[in-house]
Design a protein around this motif. Structure first.
Motif, short mmCIF file in Angstrom:
data_model
loop_
_atom_site.label_atom_id
_atom_site.label_comp_id
_atom_site.label_asym_id
_atom_site.label_seq_id
_atom_site.Cartn_x
_atom_site.Cartn_y
_atom_site.Cartn_z
N ALA A 23 -4.71 1.70 -11.86
CA ALA A 23 -4.49 3.04 -11.30
C ALA A 23 -4.24 4.08 -12.38
CB ALA A 23 -3.31 3.00 -10.33
N GLY A 24 -3.50 3.71 -13.41
CA GLY A 24 -3.16 4.68 -14.44
C GLY A 24 -2.18 5.72 -13.93
N ASP A 25 -1.97 6.76 -14.71
CA ASP A 25 -1.03 7.81 -14.33
C ASP A 25 -1.64 8.73 -13.28
OD1 ASP A 25 0.74 6.80 -16.19
OD2 ASP A 25 0.06 8.15 -17.79
N GLY A 26 -0.79 9.19 -12.37
CA GLY A 26 -1.20 10.22 -11.42
C GLY A 26 -1.97 9.73 -10.22
N ALA A 27 -2.06 8.42 -9.99
CA ALA A 27 -2.79 7.91 -8.83
C ALA A 27 -2.08 8.32 -7.55
CB ALA A 27 -2.91 6.40 -8.90
N VAL A 28 -2.86 8.72 -6.53
CA VAL A 28 -2.27 9.16 -5.26
C VAL A 28 -2.18 8.01 -4.26
CG1 VAL A 28 -3.02 11.53 -5.59
CG2 VAL A 28 -4.52 9.93 -4.37
N VAL A 29 -2.84 6.90 -4.56
CA VAL A 29 -2.77 5.68 -3.76
C VAL A 29 -2.69 4.51 -4.72
CG1 VAL A 29 -4.00 4.13 -2.19
CG2 VAL A 29 -4.04 6.59 -1.77
N ILE A 30 -1.76 3.58 -4.46
CA ILE A 30 -1.65 2.35 -5.24
C ILE A 30 -1.35 1.21 -4.28
CG2 ILE A 30 -0.44 1.09 -7.06
CD1 ILE A 30 0.28 3.72 -8.35
N GLY A 31 -2.12 0.14 -4.37
CA GLY A 31 -1.86 -1.01 -3.52
C GLY A 31 -2.27 -2.29 -4.21
N ALA A 32 -1.77 -3.41 -3.73
CA ALA A 32 -2.10 -4.70 -4.33
C ALA A 32 -1.94 -5.79 -3.29
CB ALA A 32 -1.18 -4.99 -5.52
N SER A 33 -2.68 -6.88 -3.50
CA SER A 33 -2.54 -8.06 -2.65
C SER A 33 -2.43 -9.30 -3.52
CB SER A 33 -3.73 -8.20 -1.70
OG SER A 33 -4.92 -8.46 -2.40
N ASP A 34 -1.44 -10.13 -3.23
CA ASP A 34 -1.32 -11.43 -3.89
C ASP A 34 -2.17 -12.40 -3.08
OD1 ASP A 34 -0.64 -13.77 -5.11
OD2 ASP A 34 1.52 -13.45 -5.05
N THR A 35 -3.48 -12.33 -3.29
CA THR A 35 -4.42 -13.06 -2.44
C THR A 35 -4.18 -14.57 -2.47
OG1 THR A 35 -6.01 -11.31 -2.93
CG2 THR A 35 -6.85 -13.28 -1.85
N PHE A 73 0.87 -1.18 0.00
CA PHE A 73 0.00 0.00 0.00
C PHE A 73 0.90 1.22 0.00
CE2 PHE A 73 -2.48 3.40 1.89
CZ PHE A 73 -3.71 3.27 1.26
N ALA A 74 0.77 2.05 -1.04
CA ALA A 74 1.62 3.24 -1.17
C ALA A 74 0.74 4.47 -1.32
CB ALA A 74 2.53 3.10 -2.39
N VAL A 75 1.17 5.58 -0.73
CA VAL A 75 0.44 6.83 -0.81
C VAL A 75 1.43 7.97 -1.00
CG1 VAL A 75 0.44 7.03 1.72
CG2 VAL A 75 -1.20 8.35 0.39
N GLY A 76 1.08 8.90 -1.87
CA GLY A 76 1.92 10.08 -2.08
C GLY A 76 1.50 11.19 -1.13
N VAL A 77 2.47 11.79 -0.44
CA VAL A 77 2.17 12.76 0.61
C VAL A 77 2.96 14.04 0.40
CG1 VAL A 77 2.22 13.21 3.10
CG2 VAL A 77 1.71 10.90 2.26
N ASP A 78 2.27 15.18 0.51
CA ASP A 78 2.89 16.50 0.56
C ASP A 78 2.78 16.97 1.99
OD1 ASP A 78 3.38 19.27 0.59
OD2 ASP A 78 2.77 19.49 -1.50
N GLY A 79 3.86 16.85 2.76
CA GLY A 79 3.84 17.15 4.18
C GLY A 79 3.50 18.60 4.48
N GLU A 80 3.94 19.51 3.64
CA GLU A 80 3.67 20.93 3.89
C GLU A 80 2.16 21.20 3.84
OE1 GLU A 80 5.02 25.36 2.24
OE2 GLU A 80 5.68 23.53 1.22
N LYS A 81 1.49 20.63 2.85
CA LYS A 81 0.04 20.82 2.75
C LYS A 81 -0.69 20.02 3.82
CE LYS A 81 -0.08 22.05 -2.14
NZ LYS A 81 -0.57 21.70 -3.50
N LEU A 82 -0.14 18.88 4.21
CA LEU A 82 -0.75 18.10 5.28
C LEU A 82 -0.75 18.90 6.58
CD1 LEU A 82 -1.88 15.50 6.51
CD2 LEU A 82 0.49 14.70 6.79
N TRP A 83 0.39 19.50 6.91
CA TRP A 83 0.46 20.29 8.14
C TRP A 83 -0.42 21.53 8.03
CZ3 TRP A 83 0.68 20.13 12.93
CH2 TRP A 83 0.99 21.24 13.72
#
Length: 672
Positions: A417-429, A258-268
């Motif tokens: 997800a395609g280009d520009g996804a802010v969250v990408i995750g996968a499970s090898d169920t 599970f991956a997420v892109g984060v901008d800490g400055e905007k988060l704060w």
């Protein structure tokens, strides 16, 4: 049996239209389609598989008991569902002083079974009432403000004066839908919150305000599992695109990611006012800058010489959690983007455990107090990685692709997800199901009411599930509105549980292994040399012949003085007659003059000969702490045998009964 829980179970998953927009609503628009989708899904196919016939029979027997109690064919009633709905239109101050109560309305269409349910409910809990256009209606005896009515095949009702009238449930391609205007809902709740509690409620509400908006959640049952979609009005500006190169560095055999892109400055920026406002109120201050200074000082107290704004604000990149196949247990990894603040935080935390950080482009092993296994810590030009997977820790710093992007799970997630996804995750169920199987086998082995054949069939069904399961994915896109989609065996809402299903058995197993190793080591390197010193020092000599006796734990550890001397031959954690350390209970027996044993200091005083042999046992407190018992004797050899759940007799090592000191041990010598 009251019928309200049954009706709630039917209606809780749907919503019906109202003249005014509800604050929250949930709906099943086509119950028969949902049943068909379930039966065609991998879960439905497995449940109906002949391998689970015994399990189904047991479940149906339990159902039959409930149906007999309720006098209602519950299973057939559920399967008859055409549509169902629930809505919350507001809140009202409780007249009972129990806090705000929701204004709710529901409806459900059970076709020809609606009348039977309605009549039974009215017979047990209702008083006849008149509702315009209804075939019949009643008020609930226990709540005169609640009215239930029957319109043809639709049962509808409301509480606290909400009118009982039907409304069309709009057709929808999703099997279930949920919608909530969280901002309006929280405002309505605040308006009826008691004055004494309102200030605290408003303070908590301030923290959540940036995320209060309209949300819609759709669930559709597919042959592969559950497809979920979430849409929120408005974007989340602190989310930025995930870097595919970072997620691609995971190995091909990754189980869960599970991956997420984060901008800490905007988060704060989004958190600063609500978080500092809540802190200022809690500390009795009124200035946000003072609250921020307080956080900064606390960071400084643990060696982080940066303020919270710098610590969070400097973070920008992809953060990632992953579970990988590793030995002896799956590895758990956290990857964080580097920044001056993150570097300072990691270095400060390492200083707390007296460890040095790895150089850039290198990795190191870090032993965390209380954890059974060391962790790998790696640092490259752009990321920090902390992992229980030693191999990943050593290869991460190369920066090379690990194969995840080309593996089935990763390839599917990236394509969806395609280009520009802010969250990408996968499970090898399939791999996850296979990996969990041995732990399920252990759990089934503890089930007293299952026959061996039933356990075998369940395990075969799990093997079959692994062959039928599809890989899962999750992704989210930002922009003007936030949108997310996930597909999995049980849906994205089960991702944390899947992670737990992997983590908990393996963490327990790693704890078991660590406890067992510690127990065997304690007997060999702790108990045995302590007894040799105690006997050689002559601290106790029951028959005064100049040859020392062997001692008990309270003597070896100093809890009970011997001849006025407090010994420290063993750690203070053993200062008890039967000390329990790291999940193991320790027992000590000393030879008596009848070729038997005594288990106490007072018992040793009765020995007329020499207490010149001992046996010490280490026994798990339960099967979750360890699965082996250990023993050591005067000879210094450690022996082991499987834990039976019972405390051993003094001569268990030799086979019990009339066996004892002169016989050969029947337990096996311990080899790590």
């Amino acid at each position: 049996m009251r019928l309200i829980p049954l009706v709630a179970a039917l209606a809780i998953t749907g919503a019906c239209a109202a003249e005014t927009a509800p604050l929250a609503e949930m709906a099943i628009s086509d119950g028969q389609r949902l049943v068909q989708h379930w039966n065609a899904s991998v879960m439905g196919r497995m449940w109906n598989d002949p391998l689970l016939a015994d399990l189904r029979a047991r479940s149906e027997a339990k159902f039959a008991e409930v149906e007999a109690d309720s006098e209602l064919p519950i299973r057939d009633t559920l399967l008859a569902l055409r549509s169902a709905g629930l809505r919350i239109s507001g809140f009202k101050t409780s007249e009972k002083g129990t806090g705000p109560e929701p204004l709710m309305g529901f409806q459900l269409d059970l076709g020809e079974r609606s009348r039977a349910l309605f009549d039974l409910w009215m017979q047990r809990e209702g008083e006849a009432a008149a509702v315009p256009g209804a075939a019949a209606a009643f008020t609930v005896k226990s709540d005169q403000a609640a009215t239930i009515a029957l319109f043809d095949t639709v049962i509808t009702g409301g509480n606290l004066g909400v009118p009982a009238k039907p409304a069309a449930v709009p057709a929808d391609p999703a099997d279930m839908t949920w919608a909530v205007d969280s901002k309006q809902l929280m405002q309505a709740l605040s308006a009826v919150t008691p004055e004494a509690d309102r200030a605290d409620f408003e303070a908590g509400l301030a923290v959540a305000t940036p995320y209060l908006r309209s949300y819609r959640y759709d669930l559709t049952v597919l042959p592969e599992g559950m497809l979920e979609r979430v849409r929120a009005d408005g974007g989340i500006d602190f989310l930025i695109p995930v870097d595919p190169a970072v997620v691609g560095r995971l190995p091909a055999n990754t189980l869960l990611s599970f991956a997420v892109g984060v901008d800490g400055e905007k988060l704060w920026a989004s958190l600063r006012v609500p978080v500092l406002s809540a802190l200022a109120k809690q500390t009795g201050g009124s200035d946000l800058d003072e609250a921020e200074a307080l956080i900064d000082s606390q960071l400084g107290g643990v060696g982080i010489d940066l303020g919270i704004a710098e610590l969070l604000g400097g973070i920008r990149g992809t953060a990632q959690f992953a579970v990988t196949q590793a030995a002896p247990f799956p590895g758990f990894s956290l990857i964080l983007p580097r920044s001056p603040g993150m570097d300072a935080a990691v270095i400060a935390l390492l200083a707390q455990i007296q460890s040095d950080p790895p150089a850039e482009g290198d990795s190191t092993q870090v032993q965390i107090p209380g954890m059974p296994l060391p962790l790998s810590l790696a640092r490259d030009a752009g990321t920090w990685l902390v992992s229980s997977d030693a191999l990943l820790g050593s290869t991460w710093v190369s920066g090379a692709a690990g194969g995840w992007s080309d593996a089935p799970a990763g390839k599917l997630a990236l394509a969806k997800a395609g280009d520009g996804a802010v969250v990408i995750g996968a499970s090898d169920t399939p791999a996850i199901v296979q990996m969990i199987s041995p732990y399920l086998a252990m759990a089934l082995g503890q089930a007293p009411d299952m026959e061996p054949k039933q356990r075998q069939n369940v395990l075969k069904a799990v093997e079959k599930l692994a062959s039928l399961a599809s890989t899962g994915y999750v992704f989210a896109r930002g922009g003007a509105n936030f949108e997310a989609e996930a597909r999995g065996l049980f849906g994205a809402s089960m991702v944390p549980l899947m992670g737990a299903a992997i983590a908990i058995p393996n963490l327990l197993e790693s704890r078991v292994t660590a406890n067992q190793n510690a127990a065997a080591s304690t007997l060999k390197s702790g108990v045995f040399p302590a007894q040799i010193q105690f006997q050689g020092g002559g601290y106790s000599d029951s028959n005064e012949d100049g040859l020392g006796d062997y001692g008990f734990f309270e003597e070896l550890s100093g809890a009970t003085p011997v001849g006025g001397v407090e010994l420290n031959l063993m750690d203070a954690s053993f200062q008890a007659h039967e000390p329990v350390v790291n999940g193991y209970r320790y027992l000590m027996f000393v030879k008596d003059d009848q070729n038997g044993a005594v288990s106490s200091i007072d018992g040793r005083r009765t020995v007329k000969g020499n207490a010149d042999q001992f046996v010490a046992y280490a026994v798990p407190e339960d099967a979750e702490q360890g699965r082996k018992m250990f023993a050591v004797t005067t000879a210094g050899t450690v022996y082991t045998t499987p834990f039976t759940g019972e405390m051993p007799d003094w001569n268990a090592l030799w086979g019990g009964g009339d066996k004892g000191w002169a016989d050969q041990p029947v337990w096996q010598p311990y080899r790590r």
